[in-house]
Design a protein around this motif. Structure first.
Motif, PDB file in Angstrom:
ATOM      1  N   GLY A   1       4.288  -5.180  -7.927  1.00  0.00           N
ATOM      2  CA  GLY A   1       4.819  -3.825  -7.954  1.00  0.00           C
ATOM      3  C   GLY A   1       5.097  -3.262  -6.580  1.00  0.00           C
ATOM      4  O   GLY A   1       6.265  -3.072  -6.201  1.00  0.00           O
ATOM      5  N   PRO A   2       4.073  -2.978  -5.785  1.00  0.00           N
ATOM      6  CA  PRO A   2       4.332  -2.391  -4.463  1.00  0.00           C
ATOM      7  C   PRO A   2       5.034  -3.336  -3.505  1.00  0.00           C
ATOM      8  O   PRO A   2       5.716  -2.883  -2.584  1.00  0.00           O
ATOM      9  CB  PRO A   2       2.925  -2.042  -3.948  1.00  0.00           C
ATOM     10  N   ALA A   3       4.896  -4.656  -3.709  1.00  0.00           N
ATOM     11  CA  ALA A   3       5.504  -5.604  -2.777  1.00  0.00           C
ATOM     12  C   ALA A   3       7.030  -5.627  -2.899  1.00  0.00           C
ATOM     13  O   ALA A   3       7.730  -5.624  -1.886  1.00  0.00           O
ATOM     14  CB  ALA A   3       4.941  -7.004  -3.017  1.00  0.00           C
ATOM     15  N   PHE A   4       7.551  -5.627  -4.137  1.00  0.00           N
ATOM     16  CA  PHE A   4       9.016  -5.671  -4.278  1.00  0.00           C
ATOM     17  C   PHE A   4       9.516  -5.170  -5.630  1.00  0.00           C
ATOM     18  O   PHE A   4      10.655  -4.731  -5.751  1.00  0.00           O
ATOM     19  CB  PHE A   4       9.553  -7.099  -4.049  1.00  0.00           C
ATOM     20  N   LEU A   5       8.686  -5.199  -6.669  1.00  0.00           N
ATOM     21  CA  LEU A   5       9.208  -4.918  -8.006  1.00  0.00           C
ATOM     22  C   LEU A   5       9.500  -3.436  -8.213  1.00  0.00           C
ATOM     23  O   LEU A   5      10.440  -3.091  -8.939  1.00  0.00           O
ATOM     24  CB  LEU A   5       8.223  -5.426  -9.063  1.00  0.00           C
TER      25      LEU A   5
ATOM     26  N   HIS B   1      -5.569  -7.691  -5.236  1.00  0.00           N
ATOM     27  CA  HIS B   1      -4.876  -8.034  -3.990  1.00  0.00           C
ATOM     28  C   HIS B   1      -4.626  -6.806  -3.123  1.00  0.00           C
ATOM     29  O   HIS B   1      -4.802  -6.857  -1.899  1.00  0.00           O
ATOM     30  CB  HIS B   1      -3.552  -8.725  -4.322  1.00  0.00           C
ATOM     31  N   ASP B   2      -4.228  -5.691  -3.735  1.00  0.00           N
ATOM     32  CA  ASP B   2      -3.861  -4.517  -2.956  1.00  0.00           C
ATOM     33  C   ASP B   2      -5.067  -3.894  -2.262  1.00  0.00           C
ATOM     34  O   ASP B   2      -4.945  -3.351  -1.157  1.00  0.00           O
ATOM     35  CB  ASP B   2      -3.161  -3.491  -3.847  1.00  0.00           C
ATOM     36  N   LEU B   3      -6.241  -3.965  -2.876  1.00  0.00           N
ATOM     37  CA  LEU B   3      -7.449  -3.478  -2.222  1.00  0.00           C
ATOM     38  C   LEU B   3      -7.734  -4.289  -0.961  1.00  0.00           C
ATOM     39  O   LEU B   3      -8.045  -3.741   0.103  1.00  0.00           O
ATOM     40  CB  LEU B   3      -8.625  -3.546  -3.197  1.00  0.00           C
ATOM     41  N   LEU B   4      -7.627  -5.608  -1.064  1.00  0.00           N
ATOM     42  CA  LEU B   4      -7.878  -6.473   0.089  1.00  0.00           C
ATOM     43  C   LEU B   4      -6.829  -6.255   1.175  1.00  0.00           C
ATOM     44  O   LEU B   4      -7.146  -6.253   2.367  1.00  0.00           O
ATOM     45  CB  LEU B   4      -7.885  -7.933  -0.353  1.00  0.00           C
ATOM     46  N   LEU B   5      -5.578  -6.080   0.762  1.00  0.00           N
ATOM     47  CA  LEU B   5      -4.516  -5.859   1.739  1.00  0.00           C
ATOM     48  C   LEU B   5      -4.749  -4.557   2.497  1.00  0.00           C
ATOM     49  O   LEU B   5      -4.524  -4.490   3.721  1.00  0.00           O
ATOM     50  CB  LEU B   5      -3.159  -5.836   1.036  1.00  0.00           C
TER      51      LEU B   5
END
Length: 302
Positions: free
Chosen positions: A103-107, A223-227
């Motif tokens: 989602g936040p990366a590209f979708l 993944h987003d928490l770790l990023l």
């Protein structure tokens, strides 16, 4: 009696578990649904429901017939939609599932742009890291990380699923920049937890191969928490390139050991679009696959 109407009434009754609730949903009388199901049972020579004063349950024959009836009605719905769209712009609803991090990366951006191109089309997007059965979930198309040899699926590779090691400039200023794979063990790692992963990082350069198990204070299945922690200077992270490409370009993150290749993990080397092999791709599915493939290629991820 119209066979298709009878099938629709049978499916609705099975899904609601009640003639009265199904009748209310269809705008018909319970007696009309009872009559329709009775016609099907007579035609088949088998009972589709076990009836009692307290419950309505599918028989074994009913369970088998329900699956086929759903497929027939869905195929006819898709055919009707396709015929309409031969003469008009894309319309209807496209149901899509994808991993949360897409989602936040590209979708997010891709879906907004796709809707702008197809103003008569609706998108229903479910972002989840849980495995979604497309048929049971009523989903038209899935985007996933993986491999292209999945049984029962038509699979279209969209982009490479390359991984890179990253850290923030603040972390590297504080803790130093690792120059060799062995030095990675001297640093805090941000660890993605998933049942399919064994937590090892595997790097290669030419004939050199390294396998190490990083250590860290923060682990998560998100993944987003770790990023976010990586951006905040809390450690090194193994990231899919699609998730950090913009952050690397802006300097918010720095790629580590760029001369080394990080081997694909259990998620596989590609981003894939897939749909069940026994269902042909409708125009709306084909249009989205073409669009998202071009979207990723424009960002040099293909």
């Amino acid at each position: 009696m119209d066979k298709l109407s009878a099938l629709s009434m049978f499916v609705a009754t099975a899904e609601h578990g009640s003639f009265s609730r199904a009748a209310e949903q269809l705008g018909k009388t319970p007696s009309a649904l009872t009559k329709a199901v009775g016609h099907l049972e007579t035609e088949l020579g088998a009972r589709l429901f076990e009836r009692s004063t307290r419950r309505l349950a599918l028989t074994e024959a009913g369970g088998l017939y329900l699956e086929t009836a759903r497929q027939v009605l869905e195929s006819l719905r898709e055919a009707s939609e396709e015929i309409d769209q031969l003469q008009h712009s894309l319309s209807g609803t496209l149901r899509l599932t994808a991993p949360l991090a897409f989602g936040p990366a590209f979708l997010n951006e891709a879906c907004a742009a796709f809707l702008a191109e197809h103003p008569q089309l609706k998108l229903h997007v479910s972002l989840s890291d849980s495995y979604v059965e497309l048929l049971e979930g009523g989903v038209d198309l899935a985007l996933r990380e993986g491999r292209s040899d999945l049984p029962g699926m038509i699979v279209k590779p969209l982009a490479a699923n390359r991984s890179v090691l990253c850290a923030s400039p603040a972390y590297l200023a504080r803790c130093g920049t690792p120059q060799t794979p062995a030095q990675l063990l001297e640093h805090q790692a941000l660890l993605y937890q998933h049942a399919a992963l064994d937590q090892r990082w595997r790097l290669s350069r030419g004939a050199e191969n390294f396998s190490l198990t990083p250590q860290g204070r923060l682990s998560s299945d998100n993944h987003d928490l770790l990023l976010a922690a990586c951006l905040a200077g809390q450690g090194l992270m193994d990231c899919p390139l699609w998730s950090v490409q913009a952050l690397l370009a802006s300097g918010q993150l720095v790629q580590l050991l760029p001369d080394y290749q990080l081997e694909p993990d259990a998620f596989g080397p590609q981003i894939l679009a897939l749909y069940p092999s026994h269902r042909r791709a409708t125009r709306k599915v084909q249009a989205f696959i073409e669009f998202i493939g071009g979207f990723l290629r424009a960002r040099q991820l293909a």
